[in-house]
Design a protein around this motif. Structure first.
Motif, PDB file in Angstrom:
ATOM      1  N   PHE A 174      -7.707   9.717 -19.762  1.00 56.56           N
ATOM      2  CA  PHE A 174      -7.591   8.678 -19.329  1.00 56.56           C
ATOM      3  C   PHE A 174      -6.584   8.938 -17.766  1.00 56.56           C
ATOM      4  CE2 PHE A 174      -4.128   6.188 -21.312  1.00 56.56           C
ATOM      5  CZ  PHE A 174      -3.671   5.690 -20.243  1.00 56.56           C
ATOM      6  N   ASN A 175      -7.391   8.999 -16.292  1.00 57.16           N
ATOM      7  CA  ASN A 175      -6.130   9.452 -14.738  1.00 57.16           C
ATOM      8  C   ASN A 175      -6.878   8.521 -14.207  1.00 57.16           C
ATOM      9  OD1 ASN A 175      -7.676  11.421 -12.770  1.00 57.16           O
ATOM     10  ND2 ASN A 175      -5.344  11.655 -13.211  1.00 57.16           N
ATOM     11  N   TYR A 176      -5.435   7.990 -13.901  1.00 59.11           N
ATOM     12  CA  TYR A 176      -5.439   6.694 -12.508  1.00 59.11           C
ATOM     13  C   TYR A 176      -4.790   7.598 -11.579  1.00 59.11           C
ATOM     14  CZ  TYR A 176      -5.760   1.966 -10.198  1.00 59.11           C
ATOM     15  OH  TYR A 176      -5.959   1.413  -9.551  1.00 59.11           O
ATOM     16  N   ALA A 177      -3.744   6.934 -10.452  1.00 59.00           N
ATOM     17  CA  ALA A 177      -3.280   7.366  -9.580  1.00 59.00           C
ATOM     18  C   ALA A 177      -2.418   5.915  -9.150  1.00 59.00           C
ATOM     19  CB  ALA A 177      -3.737   7.704  -8.396  1.00 59.00           C
ATOM     20  N   CYS A 178      -1.405   5.489  -9.801  1.00 61.03           N
ATOM     21  CA  CYS A 178      -0.460   4.354  -9.754  1.00 61.03           C
ATOM     22  C   CYS A 178       1.243   5.022  -9.741  1.00 61.03           C
ATOM     23  CB  CYS A 178      -1.069   3.333  -9.996  1.00 61.03           C
ATOM     24  SG  CYS A 178      -0.066   1.992 -10.217  1.00 61.03           S
ATOM     25  N   HIS A 179       2.279   4.600  -9.549  1.00 57.62           N
ATOM     26  CA  HIS A 179       3.782   4.630  -9.979  1.00 57.62           C
ATOM     27  C   HIS A 179       3.772   3.882 -11.034  1.00 57.62           C
ATOM     28  CE1 HIS A 179       5.078   7.494  -6.294  1.00 57.62           C
ATOM     29  NE2 HIS A 179       6.031   7.489  -7.260  1.00 57.62           N
ATOM     30  N   PRO A 180       4.376   4.509 -12.166  1.00 58.92           N
ATOM     31  CA  PRO A 180       5.087   3.421 -13.297  1.00 58.92           C
ATOM     32  C   PRO A 180       6.423   3.036 -13.074  1.00 58.92           C
ATOM     33  CG  PRO A 180       4.015   5.767 -13.797  1.00 58.92           C
ATOM     34  CD  PRO A 180       3.982   6.278 -12.870  1.00 58.92           C
ATOM     35  N   VAL A 181       6.449   2.638 -12.114  1.00 61.58           N
ATOM     36  CA  VAL A 181       7.466   1.347 -11.570  1.00 61.58           C
ATOM     37  C   VAL A 181       7.682   0.008 -11.166  1.00 61.58           C
ATOM     38  CG1 VAL A 181       8.405   3.576  -9.944  1.00 61.58           C
ATOM     39  CG2 VAL A 181       6.951   1.871  -8.921  1.00 61.58           C
ATOM     40  N   THR A 182       6.660  -0.529 -12.602  1.00 58.92           N
ATOM     41  CA  THR A 182       6.873  -1.871 -12.572  1.00 58.92           C
ATOM     42  C   THR A 182       8.281  -2.457 -12.821  1.00 58.92           C
ATOM     43  OG1 THR A 182       4.354  -1.103 -13.563  1.00 58.92           O
ATOM     44  CG2 THR A 182       5.118  -3.542 -12.900  1.00 58.92           C
TER      45      THR A 182
END
Length: 421
Positions: A174-182
């Motif tokens: 799976f592929n999605y665009a969102c920084h992992p900085v939660t």
């Protein structure tokens, strides 16, 4: 077609610094919130082999990525352009490259990482079994927003998924665009929201592997409310949301009838804007002035370290005003195509490329990271972080504004080339 999966845990020891969120923080993992892993997907079709690798760390240098790819190429007798390695870009994990002030590089960890990647690849090849490939692109409720604009435009709304259906177990890419900085500045290691999606996939008895999209300007929605104050509850929520949409989208997936594997790679130069000595000194003084009230001494150390190196290397870059050997990689599995670019690419690149190539997955942090890759319009904003500050972390000087035109042209040419193979 055959497909196989392999993984290894690559948790950092308490001596390894986590990367991101500020300068000279010396932040280390006192706890493992969830295991960091390297994951490998091996494919073969009519003798053509392809390896895709994802690492739960911040980034890799292009040199280190090349070293890993060359070793796999030699060990497994696979052309280097048929091997893609990327990172998910979690800020609660280590980095595999030097980044000024953003986490000391640990060479022992990097060596262990390389070995674990090799082991995961071996398993992915040994474990290959007959598979059918399906894909779907599904617009989902955004878990990310455009952090430069402070709203939801532009973002890439598509969750892109390939399902490798085998007799006993599925592999979900799976592929999605969102920084992992939660999660913000914490002393715990975590694969952030992508790790929680994989966790949900594994609960269903299957394997998951994530490839980060072009997320250079996309942050989690939690940061729109309270920056860096996300919780484990938030990444669990994101994991369940994305996984739920994977299950829904799978109902409408399309089978790849002729999963012919192709790949191509090109190395290019990206031009730099090299400042004068006075401009370097002015930037330094402006930075110091703007951070006078900050109690973080690391911020002053950062700019002084940059100033020293910028002056030392300025003459070299005047003669060679570019970053060389920047890899662009394209891959196709039948009608479905992938593009890998080595940086924090703005989402507009994906939106632009998909106008001509609609069945396209775009992978950031692929085969290294040269820093942010903004669009031309972003450079109009004075003191833009991605355009002007972040290069001080990576490569000293900002890219010239024509970087967008160069990358779009070179990538498009390579995509057209692979279509004609």
């Amino acid at each position: 077609m055959k497909a196989g999966y392999g993984e290894r845990i690559v948790n950092p020891s308490s001596e390894v610094e986590l990367s991101g969120y500020g300068y000279y923080l010396e932040r280390k993992a006192k706890e493992i919130l969830d295991d960091l892993k390297v994951r490998a997907l091996g494919m073969e079709e009519k003798g053509e082999k392809l390896i895709l690798i994802s690492c739960d760390i911040l980034s890799l240098s292009t040199e280190f990525a090349d070293e890993i790819r060359r070793e796999i190429s030699e060990n497994e007798n696979i052309p280097i352009e048929n091997i893609l390695i990327s990172t998910i870009h979690t800020h609660t994990g280590p980095a595999g490259q030097n980044m000024r002030g953003c986490g000391e590089l640990n060479l022992e960890y990097c060596n262990q990482l390389k070995n674990k990647i090799g082991e995961a690849v071996e398993d992915a090849i040994k474990e290959q079994a007959e598979a059918e490939a399906f894909y779907f692109f599904e617009a989902i409720e955004p878990i990310g927003f455009n952090r430069r604009n402070g709203n939801f435009y532009p973002i890439d709304p598509l969750l892109k998924v390939i399902v490798f259906q085998r007799a006993n177990r599925k592999i979900y890419l799976f592929n999605y665009a969102c920084h992992p900085v939660t999660l913000g500045i914490i002393d715990k290691a975590s694969a952030c929201w992508p790790g929680r999606v994989v966790k949900e996939i594994e609960k269903g008895g299957n394997d998951g592997i994530f490839f980060q999209g072009f997320c250079g300007d996309i942050d989690p929605v939690t940061n729109l409310n309270r920056w860096g104050k996300g919780t484990e509850e938030d990444i669990d929520l994101y994991g369940k949301l994305v996984y739920g949409r994977i299950l829904k989208g799978e109902r409408y997936s399309k089978k790849i009838l002729h999963p012919v594997l192709k790949s191509a790679e090109k190395r290019i130069k990206l031009p730099l804007k090299v400042p004068g000595i006075e401009e370097i000194e002015k930037e330094t003084q402006d930075w110091i002035k703007s951070t006078e009230e900050s109690e973080n001494e690391g911020m002053k150390k950062f700019i002084l370290d940059w100033e020293k190196e910028a002056k030392e290397k300025r003459e070299y870059f005047l003669k060679n005003p570019y970053i060389d050997d920047v890899p662009i990689q394209v891959i196709s599995i039948g009608e479905l195509k992938m593009v890998g670019l080595p940086g924090e690419v703005f989402c507009e690149y994906d939106l632009n490329l998909r106008k001509k190539f609609p069945v396209l997955l775009t992978i950031g942090y692929a085969n290294g990271c040269v820093g942010y890759i903004p669009v031309e319009n972003a450079y109009k904003k004075e003191n833009d972080y991605a355009c002007y500050l972040a290069p001080k972390i990576f490569d000293l000087f900002p890219f010239r504004t024509e970087v967008e035109e160069i990358i779009l042209k070179e990538t498009t040419d390579l995509l057209v080339q692979i279509e004609g193979k």
